[in-house]
Design a protein around this motif. Structure first.
Motif, PDB file in Angstrom:
ATOM      1  N   GLU A 215      59.939  62.035  41.762  1.00 38.30           N
ATOM      2  CA  GLU A 215      61.257  62.377  41.204  1.00 38.30           C
ATOM      3  C   GLU A 215      62.387  61.851  42.087  1.00 38.30           C
ATOM      4  O   GLU A 215      62.276  61.860  43.317  1.00 38.30           O
ATOM      5  CB  GLU A 215      61.375  63.903  41.056  1.00 38.30           C
ATOM      6  CG  GLU A 215      60.735  64.427  39.779  1.00 38.30           C
ATOM      7  CD  GLU A 215      60.936  65.911  39.618  1.00 38.30           C
ATOM      8  OE1 GLU A 215      62.011  66.404  39.990  1.00 38.30           O
ATOM      9  OE2 GLU A 215      59.997  66.573  39.123  1.00 38.30           O
ATOM     10  N   ASP A 216      63.470  61.391  41.463  1.00 35.42           N
ATOM     11  CA  ASP A 216      64.660  60.891  42.170  1.00 35.42           C
ATOM     12  C   ASP A 216      64.339  59.794  43.177  1.00 35.42           C
ATOM     13  O   ASP A 216      64.932  59.741  44.265  1.00 35.42           O
ATOM     14  CB  ASP A 216      65.382  62.047  42.914  1.00 35.42           C
ATOM     15  CG  ASP A 216      65.637  63.228  41.998  1.00 35.42           C
ATOM     16  OD1 ASP A 216      65.956  62.975  40.812  1.00 35.42           O
ATOM     17  OD2 ASP A 216      65.503  64.369  42.444  1.00 35.42           O
ATOM     18  N   SER A 217      63.362  58.939  42.850  1.00 39.51           N
ATOM     19  CA  SER A 217      62.983  57.883  43.796  1.00 39.51           C
ATOM     20  C   SER A 217      62.323  56.742  43.031  1.00 39.51           C
ATOM     21  O   SER A 217      61.825  56.942  41.921  1.00 39.51           O
ATOM     22  CB  SER A 217      61.997  58.473  44.818  1.00 39.51           C
ATOM     23  OG  SER A 217      61.349  57.443  45.538  1.00 39.51           O
TER      24      SER A 217
END
Length: 301
Positions: free
Chosen positions: A228-230
């Motif tokens: 997530e978020d990467s």
């Protein structure tokens, strides 16, 4: 161009020969992308991997199969059965011999066994001409030509330097039945991403191991999860071997070998996925899995 030549053609082709005559390298070169792993170790290919090649006159579906060999385990028997099944279904069979090795009993046996597949048209291919002299190539062409009377063509080529690759694909396409493409234009293989990742890890693990160990290595991808978020993808995979002593070899001194395997595999997987990858490898023992029907089933054979 005749009426017949202008029609679209499509069909299935497979390459046969002893282990290590360059079948997977040839498949990858024709497709223009790595879909089958390659290694100097025999029996590297364990599945029927389909690569798709689009040409102006149609589409070739190339089925890369294990090398035909005398089986010593249940896995070996299943691989030979797989080859039999593929050979019964394809339109063209390409029989491969390397230019730099004399034809031997194994080659003769495989060439003779093609009698069992009367439906398929047969082509003889002399591979690896980049590492052979002109006299050697001429000698090999004559030897292979004499093996059967029904070759539709005899073609010398090099998958590495791409010499005569177009000649081969055009020749195969002309032997295919007329019909529409079987896959969309942008598809290069029907292998799942998970299977391709498992194979890349196995290829890295095969590097530098010797003797019986290559046959004992299998790889299972346990989990693939975008973080997530990467732009990072987390991948957890198990390298399966048959004995504790093999586990120690794969891991290496203080884990050095396993780190090498991870680094080599990760570079290829990142190319495939187009993201950065965190790869966590775990080595586990499944006693004598090559001989155990239950274990073979779990490992996908």
């Amino acid at each position: 161009m005749t009426e017949l030549d202008s029609e679209n053609r499509s069909g299935f082709v497979t390459f046969v020969g002893r282990p290590n005559v360059g079948k997977s390298t040839l498949t990858n070169a024709l497709v223009g992308e790595k879909i089958a792993i390659t290694s100097a170790k025999p029996q590297t290919t364990r599945r029927a991997i389909r690569g798709i090649l689009n040409r102006p006159g149609g589409q070739l579906v190339i089925v890369d199969t294990p090398g035909i060999h005398k089986p010593r385990t249940l896995l070996g028997e299943r691989l030979n059965d797989l080859v039999e099944q593929v050979l019964g279904d394809v339109d063209v069979i390409g029989f491969c011999v390397p230019a730099n090795e004399k034809i031997g009993p194994g080659d003769r046996r495989i060439a003779a066994s093609l009698d069992g597949y009367p439906r398929a048209k047969k082509i003889a291919i002399v591979t690896k001409v980049d590492v052979a002299g002109r006299d050697e190539i001429t000698e090999r062409l004559m030897e292979v030509d004499a093996l059967r009377e029904d070759w539709a063509a005899v073609i010398p080529l090099s998958a590495l330097t791409r010499v005569q690759l177009d000649v081969l694909s055009d020749e195969i396409l002309q032997l295919m039945p007329t019909g529409p493409a079987l896959y969309d234009d942008d598809v290069v293989t029907d292998e799942s991403t998970e299977d391709r990742i498992a194979e890349m890890i196995r290829e890295a693990a095969l590097e530098g191991v010797r003797d019986e160990l290559p046959h004992s290595i299998a790889v299972v991808v346990d989990d693939i999860e975008p973080r997530e978020d990467s732009d990072l993808t987390d991948i957890h995979a198990s390298i399966v071997v048959e004995r504790d002593s093999q586990k120690a070899i794969i891991i290496g001194h203080k884990g050095s070998r396993l780190r090498d395997v991870g680094a080599r595999a990760r570079a290829q997987i990142e190319d495939l996925l187009g993201t950065r990858v965190f790869l966590k490898l775990h080595v586990r023992v499944a006693k004598e899995w090559q001989r155990d029907p239950k274990q073979l089933g779990r490992l996908g054979f």
